[in-house]
Design an enzyme around this catalytic site. Sequence first.
Site, short mmCIF file in Angstrom:
data_model
loop_
_atom_site.label_atom_id
_atom_site.label_comp_id
_atom_site.label_asym_id
_atom_site.label_seq_id
_atom_site.Cartn_x
_atom_site.Cartn_y
_atom_site.Cartn_z
N HIS A 1 11.57 29.22 -37.66
CA HIS A 1 12.99 28.92 -37.50
C HIS A 1 13.13 27.62 -36.71
CE1 HIS A 1 17.23 30.85 -37.16
NE2 HIS A 1 17.29 29.56 -37.45
N PRO B 1 25.61 39.16 -37.86
CA PRO B 1 24.25 39.02 -37.33
C PRO B 1 23.92 37.58 -36.97
CG PRO B 1 24.18 39.25 -39.72
CD PRO B 1 25.61 39.43 -39.32
N VAL B 2 23.52 37.36 -35.74
CA VAL B 2 23.16 36.03 -35.24
C VAL B 2 21.73 36.10 -34.73
CG1 VAL B 2 23.65 34.25 -33.52
CG2 VAL B 2 25.54 35.48 -34.63
N GLY C 1 24.74 27.02 -59.45
CA GLY C 1 24.59 27.35 -58.04
C GLY C 1 25.67 26.71 -57.19
N PHE C 2 25.50 26.80 -55.90
CA PHE C 2 26.53 26.33 -54.97
C PHE C 2 26.76 24.82 -55.07
CE2 PHE C 2 26.85 24.89 -50.34
CZ PHE C 2 28.22 24.74 -50.40
N THR D 1 15.95 18.57 -49.11
CA THR D 1 16.56 19.14 -47.91
C THR D 1 15.99 18.51 -46.65
OG1 THR D 1 16.72 21.18 -46.58
CG2 THR D 1 14.83 20.98 -48.04
N ASP E 1 15.05 28.36 -67.78
CA ASP E 1 14.23 28.12 -66.60
C ASP E 1 13.68 26.70 -66.65
OD1 ASP E 1 12.37 28.16 -64.53
OD2 ASP E 1 11.55 30.12 -65.09
N LYS F 1 24.16 32.87 -46.93
CA LYS F 1 24.18 31.75 -46.01
C LYS F 1 25.16 32.02 -44.87
CE LYS F 1 21.41 29.23 -48.65
NZ LYS F 1 20.09 28.72 -48.25
N GLY G 1 10.80 33.79 -36.79
CA GLY G 1 9.83 33.48 -35.75
C GLY G 1 9.68 31.98 -35.56
N TYR H 1 9.69 27.96 -47.94
CA TYR H 1 10.74 27.22 -48.66
C TYR H 1 10.61 25.73 -48.42
CZ TYR H 1 15.19 24.83 -49.12
OH TYR H 1 16.16 23.90 -49.40
#
Length: 342
Positions: free
Chosen positions: A284, A203-204, A10-11, A124, A59, A187, A281, A148
């Site tokens: 966020h 898109p913002v 991943g990143f 996170t 996994d 992202k 909604g 998440y």
Amino acid sequence: MRLLVTGGCGFIGSNFVRYALREHDDWEVINLDKLTYAGNPANLRDIEGDKRYRFVRGDIADRELVNDLFRDGLDAVVNFAAETHVDRSILDPSPFIETNVKGTQVLLEAARNHDVKRFVHISTDEVYGSVMDGRFTEESPLRPNSPYAASKAAADLLCRAYHISYGLPVVVTRSSNNYGPYQFPEKLIPLMVRNALSGLELPVYGEGLQVRDWLYVEDNCRAIGMVLMKGRPGEIYNIGGGSERKNIEVVKSICRMVAERLNRSPEDFTRLIKHIRDPRGAAHDFRYALDCSKVRELGWSPQVTFEEGLARTVEWYLSNRSWVESVITGEYLEYCRRVYAA
């Protein structure tokens, strides 16, 4: 050191694997990755020939596979493996519970049974929720506002429980928004670069006034490496870049940098900005901010300013357009259609 890195394709994981092998000649890395849509073995193609590196597709929730890897003898684990995107968690929380909660527990149990000397769990800042003023410390209450974030908070609590109940030497890191090379283009930063290059809308959500603290991925990798070596078992370490920006400011900076690189007018790209309904909604969070005093006590501080890091990142995506297009799938395009529909 024999190190298991989960989610290493991943990143952040791939950047950490590369960092670990570059900075530590005596480290051996086993990379366990399921290769979901955001896991790409091409992220580590440049180190495939390194004899200290081994890739295993699988996994973290697969108990048999995980235990087989631990039986080979491991000194430490760094767990990056996770479903990470808030929008996807709102559409379907199930994979987030399976990987982020169950998968973490499988790893913790294997580490306990095989006497692993250090377990670093990557979390996170979103577990804290939103803060209007001040900064979150490691003692701040957990108030996740999305599936998440809730799944990551649950995993963090499992790590605490395994340390308290079994004495497992677990350390948790909670970082702010990472950016840099190899980030999947769902992202904000890579999405805006790709769309700008393709002449697509940028898109913002809402007015784009949400505030994030941006951390260049290499700075985060250095912090994780330091926590792995020096962190105190049972502790949590916040890792932030100290670079708070509104989302709309980040998008406009990207437009300017892309324009400069292509010798065009910034207005060619800022006109593509489209303010859309926010599908998150109340989930966020408006602002994230971290007090990073504890990790600084270990000797770490961010080395890359936001302006420098963003310029590097934009240049990387401009120079690696084939990588960007190679990771775009039908599933991803359908996901964008659902989320970004006005």
